[in-house]
Design a protein around this motif. Sequence first.
Motif, PDB file in Angstrom:
ATOM      1  N   GLN A   1      26.282  44.836  -2.042  1.00  9.92           N
ATOM      2  CA  GLN A   1      25.085  44.438  -2.787  1.00  9.92           C
ATOM      3  C   GLN A   1      24.800  42.938  -2.729  1.00  9.92           C
ATOM      4  O   GLN A   1      23.919  42.446  -3.434  1.00  9.92           O
ATOM      5  CB  GLN A   1      25.229  44.890  -4.241  1.00  9.92           C
TER       6      GLN A   1
ATOM      7  N   GLN B   1      31.275  38.754  -5.401  1.00  8.95           N
ATOM      8  CA  GLN B   1      29.892  38.808  -4.918  1.00  8.95           C
ATOM      9  C   GLN B   1      29.330  37.402  -4.722  1.00  8.95           C
ATOM     10  O   GLN B   1      28.595  37.145  -3.766  1.00  8.95           O
ATOM     11  CB  GLN B   1      29.027  39.590  -5.896  1.00  8.95           C
TER      12      GLN B   1
ATOM     13  N   GLU C   1      21.258  41.419  -2.245  1.00  9.36           N
ATOM     14  CA  GLU C   1      20.230  41.771  -3.226  1.00  9.36           C
ATOM     15  C   GLU C   1      19.975  40.679  -4.271  1.00  9.36           C
ATOM     16  O   GLU C   1      19.225  40.900  -5.214  1.00  9.36           O
ATOM     17  CB  GLU C   1      20.631  43.070  -3.929  1.00  9.36           C
TER      18      GLU C   1
ATOM     19  N   SER D   1      30.023  47.194  -4.597  1.00  6.19           N
ATOM     20  CA  SER D   1      29.506  45.906  -5.056  1.00  6.19           C
ATOM     21  C   SER D   1      29.468  44.877  -3.926  1.00  6.19           C
ATOM     22  O   SER D   1      28.566  44.034  -3.869  1.00  6.19           O
ATOM     23  CB  SER D   1      30.338  45.369  -6.229  1.00  6.19           C
TER      24      SER D   1
END
Length: 305
Positions: A268, A240, A271, A265
């Motif tokens: 995401q 990430q 975010e 994941s």
Amino acid sequence: MPVVGFGLWKVPRPQCADTVYNALKAGYRLLDGAGDYGNEKEAGEGLARAIKDGIVKREEVFVTSKLWNTYHQKERAKELAKHQLELWGIEYFDLYLIHFPISLEDVAIKDKYPPEWWGLDGKVHPTKVPIRETWEALEEIADAGLAKNIGVSNFQGSLLVDLLRYARIEPSVLQVELHPYLAQKKLVALTKELGIAITAYSSLGPQSYLELGAHHSVPGLLSHNTVTSIAEATGKSPAQVLLRWAVQQGLAVIPKSNNHDRLLSNLQVTEFTLSDEQVTALDALDINLRMNDPQDIHPALGIFA
């Protein structure tokens, strides 16, 4: 074009339909494919099933594909685009790219598809088809409604600037290898000035090339101390962190995973935000390390020389 997409490179054919279906079910709306990946038929089957099951509508999914090196002649490019659309089972691509600024001798679809880098004799055969001819072929593909947008992949700055001198339809997207080991800051700055979006591939660095033996034996980014320390500080995974580093620059990313939790994941990464200090630390990992270099296949293919 969505910021986070699902890349189809190296997705095995037997699992591809299910993988695409599950990616769409998880929320992905960008599928990044190519003729050279050899799995477009199966990817199309996964997309068709997702449409049939009401998970998505066709117009909600941004489908990218690419023109391979052996079809750069103007009359062959449109033939290939139509063939790829038939494999996908769709009427248009949202984005169609020149895969590499490399032209190779023609290999008929009926004889071998995809042909990869080699002729039927197993040898590499560069040929003299200029990029201008191939780009004009993509413009005709766009004119015919076979692609809503056209662009290029693996182009460097000088070739991109030259293309813009004659392009009737300017490229919408440039797709390139880009990760902290190969940050390509000047290329990113150029494309922003030109108004061309960048899609970064191989965002996790050497991880994508271990099985190909092209990772140059450098430490993996997923286990690099800089990356893991930022992951710990942010409460995110190393993957990430690497994806966010690209997205935070205004780039699109196309990771793939057969693991459902990682599928989710990876989506995401819009975010959270990395601090300026964290971005600077990741920038400092740049060693101009390119792993997808066609010159490793044949000396005449040195587009990054």
